[in-house]
Design a protein around this motif. Structure first.
Motif, PDB file in Angstrom:
ATOM      1  N   ARG A   1       0.832  -1.390   0.023  1.00  0.00           N
ATOM      2  CA  ARG A   1      -0.058  -0.016  -0.107  1.00  0.00           C
ATOM      3  C   ARG A   1       0.863   1.542   0.016  1.00  0.00           C
ATOM      4  N   GLN A   2       0.598   2.067  -0.948  1.00  0.00           N
ATOM      5  CA  GLN A   2       1.304   3.342  -0.976  1.00  0.00           C
ATOM      6  C   GLN A   2       0.809   4.444  -0.174  1.00  0.00           C
ATOM      7  N   PRO A   3       1.367   5.800   0.043  1.00  0.00           N
ATOM      8  CA  PRO A   3       0.828   6.671   0.914  1.00  0.00           C
ATOM      9  C   PRO A   3      -0.552   7.042   0.220  1.00  0.00           C
ATOM     10  N   ASN A   4      -0.796   6.946  -0.735  1.00  0.00           N
ATOM     11  CA  ASN A   4      -2.131   7.765  -1.267  1.00  0.00           C
ATOM     12  C   ASN A   4      -3.129   6.678  -1.353  1.00  0.00           C
TER      13      ASN A   4
ATOM     14  N   ASN B   1      -3.216   3.911  -2.908  1.00  0.00           N
ATOM     15  CA  ASN B   1      -3.129   2.832  -4.142  1.00  0.00           C
ATOM     16  C   ASN B   1      -2.169   1.535  -3.575  1.00  0.00           C
ATOM     17  N   TYR B   2      -2.483   0.662  -4.143  1.00  0.00           N
ATOM     18  CA  TYR B   2      -1.687  -0.655  -4.103  1.00  0.00           C
ATOM     19  C   TYR B   2      -0.818  -1.014  -5.153  1.00  0.00           C
ATOM     20  N   LYS B   3       0.501  -1.087  -5.032  1.00  0.00           N
ATOM     21  CA  LYS B   3       1.617  -1.588  -6.239  1.00  0.00           C
ATOM     22  C   LYS B   3       2.321  -2.446  -5.885  1.00  0.00           C
TER      23      LYS B   3
ATOM     24  N   ASP C   1       5.659  -4.518  -4.999  1.00  0.00           N
ATOM     25  CA  ASP C   1       6.633  -3.995  -4.265  1.00  0.00           C
ATOM     26  C   ASP C   1       7.962  -4.294  -5.073  1.00  0.00           C
TER      27      ASP C   1
END
Length: 471
Positions: A409-412, A414-416, A418
């Motif tokens: 999970r990214q700060p905004n 969103n999931y990307k 690794d």
């Protein structure tokens, strides 16, 4: 094949099957931990509690199981000649409310009732066909006839069965003949009707290169004979000799004899009744219930030493010794499937307290076995194509390697991914016709799905309106 199931039910069933394959466990209490770290097949990736999972398992009924098996077998080509490997196992059961749990003949006797269940595996198309569960007091050789009737009920016509020696009986052979089913069956080399054939042909083929089966370093010949005195049909007996097998069997027999002699020396002069197995190899002397001595039955021991290294397979269909051995050896796949059922899928214990839940867990494990059999088959084919036969193409190793592909999970919100997909992971994915681009596409879809599931309803509506305006 799950027409009667709603989206929630389908998702939970497949999630539990995937959980069995990946986590190698069937403990409902641990499912939420698994679900937190894996994408799910339930709508909106919803994580259900262990109590909901337990309730769902209890709700799976006979109609659900029967409808699936009917649909699953309806898709197979009934005119295609297939060979089916049939095998069974049992589970010790200490729960008091399971009707199938009865005292029988367990493989691992702990003094508890058991549940029997079996799997028929299509060796031709490499997939499980059906399973059965039945009371523990029923022996395997008796259950085979009922399984054959089920197979016939599904409409299979051109079919052969690969069976181990535990299913050999005159009644089973006659029933398979009446159904016009072929069979490939291992028979005990020391059985009276077989060892006569072995002794008759001993010395004719053991070193002839024309009889060599190089893949197994075995020598074999085929002879025609009847299985029993009033048999109407000639069968094909394939007699084999393997030098390595001879050495190991002779060493084992000699060690058994030494152990029995040591045991008898200890109990001389005492009141003791030895098992019948001792009487097979020794003449035992008793006086007023006291054991006094023994003498070797030399003719029995010499005959068994001569038979070491020999074994036989009997088939109803005409084939060579090499073809019969290859067919029987292919049964290893279904045996590994059973090994998976008891080990890799965490199914050594059912962890249930009712008959309904036990039946449901067996059904879920069968779904998992279908999935795992497909994974095993594709990985095995990929491994055969590669030089060096890498060890990471076994099912546990491949799944462990693919588990390293993670979304973060990214700060905004969103999931990307690794990190990039590794070279090893690409080889494994290639076995399933997948690549790095497919992983990236799935990552975007799953990430968006998780993000939407966690989003408040009002924000979802605003986002949908914005998307519509942009469109």
């Amino acid at each position: 094949h799950l027409k009667r199931w709603d989206d929630r039910g389908k998702g939970l069933l497949l999630d539990l099957a995937a959980y069995s394959v990946i986590a190698e466990s069937n403990v409902a209490q641990h499912f939420p931990d698994y679900a937190y770290n894996h994408p799910l097949m339930t709508p909106q990736n919803k994580i259900y509690s262990d109590s909901t999972i337990s309730r769902f398992i209890r709700e799976i009924d006979d109609n659900d199981r029967v409808d699936f098996l009917n649909s699953w077998n309806a898709t197979h080509d009934k005119n295609e000649k297939i060979y089916v490997s049939y095998d069974s196992t049992n589970k010790n059961c200490k729960a008091g409310d399971i009707e199938m749990a009865e005292y029988g003949h367990p493989k691992n006797d702990v003094g508890a009732p058991i549940i029997n269940y079996s799997i028929a595996y299509d060796m031709t198309n490499e997939k499980p066909l059906l399973y059965e569960s039945y009371p523990g007091s029923i022996v395997d050789v008796s259950q085979l006839k009922y399984m054959l009737e089920k197979i016939r009920g599904y409409g299979y016509k051109k079919i052969g069965f690969i069976l181990d020696r535990g299913y050999f009986s005159k009644a089973n052979i006659q029933f398979m003949d009446s159904c016009d089913y072929d069979f490939v069956m291992m028979v005990k080399g020391r059985a009276s009707f077989v060892h006569g054939l072995i002794m008759e042909h001993m010395g004719e083929f053991e070193s002839k290169r024309a009889c060599s089966i190089k893949a197994y370093r075995t020598y074999g010949i085929t002879v025609k004979a009847k299985l029993y005195a009033d048999d109407d049909t000639d069968r094909y007996f394939h007699i084999y000799y393997k030098a390595k097998k001879q050495a190991s069997e002779r060493a084992r027999l000699e060690a058994d004899l030494d152990r029995m002699e040591a045991e008898m020396d200890k109990i001389k002069g005492r009141e003791y009744k030895l098992p019948k197995r001792y009487e097979h190899y020794f003449k035992l002397t008793y006086h007023k219930d006291k054991f006094y001595g023994y003498e070797e039955r030399e003719d029995v021991i010499e005959r068994e030493l001569q038979l070491c290294g020999y074994f036989a397979i009997v088939t109803s269909e005409k084939m060579t010794a090499s073809e019969a051995l290859n067919l029987y050896k292919s049964r290893d796949i279904s045996e590994k499937l059973f090994g998976s059922d008891k080990t890799f899928l965490g199914n050594r214990s059912f962890r249930v307290a009712s008959s309904q839940a036990a039946e449901a867990k067996i059904f879920i494990q069968f779904i998992a076995l279908i999935i795992r059999a497909r994974i095993y088959t594709l990985l095995r084919k990929r491994k055969a194509e590669m030089p060096g036969k890498p060890n990471y193409l076994s099912v546990p190793s491949a799944l462990k390697e693919l588990e390293k592909i993670e979304l973060i999970r990214q700060p905004n919100g969103n999931y990307k991914l690794d990190h990039a997909v590794t070279a090893t992971q690409k080889v494994i994915l290639g076995a399933f016709g997948l690549d790095e681009e497919w992983i990236k596409a799935q990552a975007r879809l799953i990430g968006k799905d998780i993000q939407n599931a966690a989003m408040p309803e009002e924000q979802k509506d605003d986002d949908e309106d914005a998307e519509n305006e942009e469109y």
